[in-house]
Design an enzyme around this catalytic site. Structure first.
Site: not given
Ligand code: ACM
Ligand code: ZN
Length: 563
Positions: A187, A261, A328
């Site tokens: 991440d 991410h 995201e």
């Molecule tokens: C997530 O909670 N961004 C998968």
């Protein structure tokens, strides 16, 4: 007709979580003593390993290990019980014998978990309990799961957890018959997987400046900071953990979260960004939309790096599934990037969602050519789903419903029932987070939405994101007892669900957690307090409790309440 919950209530002496499909308590008691023995087919090495596992689980508290022979008072056996499937088991306990039967070894493992939970809570003690009696009420159990995918996700990027802690997590989940460990390995705040051909991913991407305090309110990295917080798993660590999980019938599903991410990866290899960087591993300060964290979709080098990463992931993890993230992804830097624009032109992509879909499809193909199935968060629906991908529905159930309508398999993990990073009790006394998920909310969960083909719902999982989880004690606090509820929603027939009986069994598990030193949350005992203005603009305070049978004591003068 189905078994009525009332039948279960009358059998409150069973504490097993998840509740077995069918069981019947019988008169009589079975005792395990130092004179007991385990009978198995000794020519079967996997069954020998299971007998050894059982011995390991009981020996700290009992002070003995049972001999393993071809016959014994405790029998573990495989048989033609096809109806029990991969994971089901049958348990027949009379006063002179305990017989655990299954079609497959995984069923024996699950049955062992039930036997351990039928023993008194002292069995979880770490030291010999000389005064305890190792007795089990006679019982007949026939049990198998509703869903094949019963998972827990741990984020090891936002905070790093050691190899020993990860093993403990796997151990704890296996006790409640979970069978998938979803390992969120990368991440913005850390890359945790060694990839030998890309050493900077861990040399640079695994380390950040140390910070404490609320996530998103932290001071950004300073030039004077030493990059001392972090860690990663070597390929040897991974092999060791994979083997450990296999012995507990847990499949490890690794996640490499792309194309968003990815700030830790960009810190290591800024050349695969749109802007060129430089970047550093985020410490938990805000950055989203201001600092780039998506991999450039126009640069061929991005895909070369990812091909090396997924080649290594496919080699290291025997799991048939690899998770490629997809959630995201901020596209603002793609929009301004000449390479990304060129890609859109060349591939006739109409918008940024289609560019994301192009990215995901290319990565999915890399994974699929290595014989693995691809899983992605529900954003992979945007711009068009890649063929044969499995959708993990987190923003509610709608992504899962849409994917199933397109004929794709689905894993359900909606925030409203499955996000274990949320508060579980009164926010004034819980660690900082941003939404509420009480034990009750986890337990109420109905996995299969109306109007979809139920056979496409593989199962579900609980997710622990670790922004506000700085150490393993806090992992336990967030997971237990809510993961008990999720385990029951995934294993047990929804018609057998009964909140009051569940709470009774949760409290029996608390006794076990106390014995084994698990740091579970006692938030179900907190008052739920609602201050509000009524219609006459009078300030009112309503109070209730999550579970029945509690008393509330209160004061209005800022003193500590007493009875
Ligand atoms: C997530 O909670 N961004 C998968
Ligand atoms: Zn770009």
């Amino acid at each position: 007709s189905c078994t009525q919950p009332e039948n279960s209530i009358s059998n409150e002496s069973i504490g097993i979580i998840p509740l077995p499909s069918t069981y019947e308590l019988k008169p009589g008691t079975f005792y395990i003593t130092g004179q007991s023995s385990i009978g198995i087919d000794k020519s079967d090495p996997e069954m020998t390993a299971l007998a050894n596992y059982f011995n390991e689980e009981i020996s700290d508290a009992t002070g003995f290990s049972l001999p393993v022979n071809n016959s014994g008072t405790i029998i573990f056996q495989l048989g033609e019980h096809k109806e029990l499937g991969e994971e089901g088991y049958q348990l027949s306990i009379s006063s002179d014998q305990l017989i655990l039967s299954a079609y497959k070894h995984h069923g024996i493992f699950n049955g062992i978990q039930s036997v351990l939970q039928l023993l008194p809570p002292e069995i979880k003690s770490k030291t010999v309990q000389a005064d305890a009696t190792w007795s089990i009420n006679c019982i007949e159990v026939t049990d198998k799961p509703q869903f094949a995918w019963r998972g827990l996700m741990l984020d090891v990027s936002r905070h790093f957890f050691t190899k020993q802690e990860v093993k403990k997590f796997i151990d704890q989940m296996a006790e409640y018959k979970y069978n998938v460990f979803h390992w969120h390995l990368t991440d913005d705040q850390g890359w945790r997987l060694e990839v030998k051909s890309l050493p900077r991913l861990t040399a640079i991407g695994a380390w950040r400046a140390p910070r404490v305090g609320n996530w998103w309110e932290r001071e950004p990295q300073l030039p004077t900071d030493s990059l001392s917080y972090g860690g990663y798993y070597t390929t040897e660590d991974i092999r060791e953990i994979v083997e450990y999980a296999q012995q507990r019938y847990v499949t490890i599903v690794p996640e490499i979260d792309i194309p968003g991410h990815s700030m830790a990866a960009l810190s290591a290899y800024p050349e695969i960004s749109c802007t060129g960087g430089p970047f550093h591993v985020n410490v938990g300060n805000t950055f989203y939309t201001k600092i780039e964290n998506s991999l450039c979709a126009g640069n061929e080098q991005t895909f070369e790096v990812l091909d090396s990463v997924f080649a290594e992931v496919a080699r290291l993890f025997p799991s048939p599934y690899i998770h490629i993230g997809g959630d995201e992804c901020y596209k603002g830097f793609w929009e301004k990037c000449s390479k990304c624009k060129m890609r859109m032109q060349k591939e006739h992509l109409k918008n940024l969602e289609e560019l994301q879909s192009y990215f995901v499809k290319r990565v999915a193909a890399m994974v699929q050519k290595r014989g693995k199935q691809v899983i992605g968060w529900d954003e992979i629906l945007e711009g068009g789903l890649a063929p044969e991908t499995i959708v993990m529905s987190w923003r509610g159930m709608k992504g899962g419903i849409e994917a199933a309508k397109q004929g794709h398999s689905v894993i359900m993990t909606p925030t409203d029932h499955c996000y274990l990073d949320f508060y579980q009790g009164d926010p004034t006394v819980e660690p900082n987070t941003y939404s509420m998920l009480r034990l009750q909310d986890c337990y109420k969960y109905q996995l299969i939405p109306d109007s979809v083909d139920a056979s496409l719902i593989m199962g579900g999982q609980g997710n622990l994101w670790t922004e506000s989880v700085p150490h393993y004690r806090q992992v336990e606090y967030m997971i237990w007892p809510r993961a008990l509820a999720i385990s029951e929603t995934l294993w047990t027939d929804a018609r057998l669900r009964n909140w009051k009986f569940f709470v009774n069994r949760v409290e029996q598990q608390f006794e076990r957690f106390d014995r084994s030193g698990v740091n579970y949350a006692r938030s179900i005992y907190d008052p739920i307090i609602y201050p509000h203005w009524d219609k006459e603009r009078q300030l009112k305070i309503a109070m209730k409790t999550e579970i029945e049978g509690l008393s509330l004591f209160y004061t209005f003068d800022n003193t500590i309440p007493d009875i």
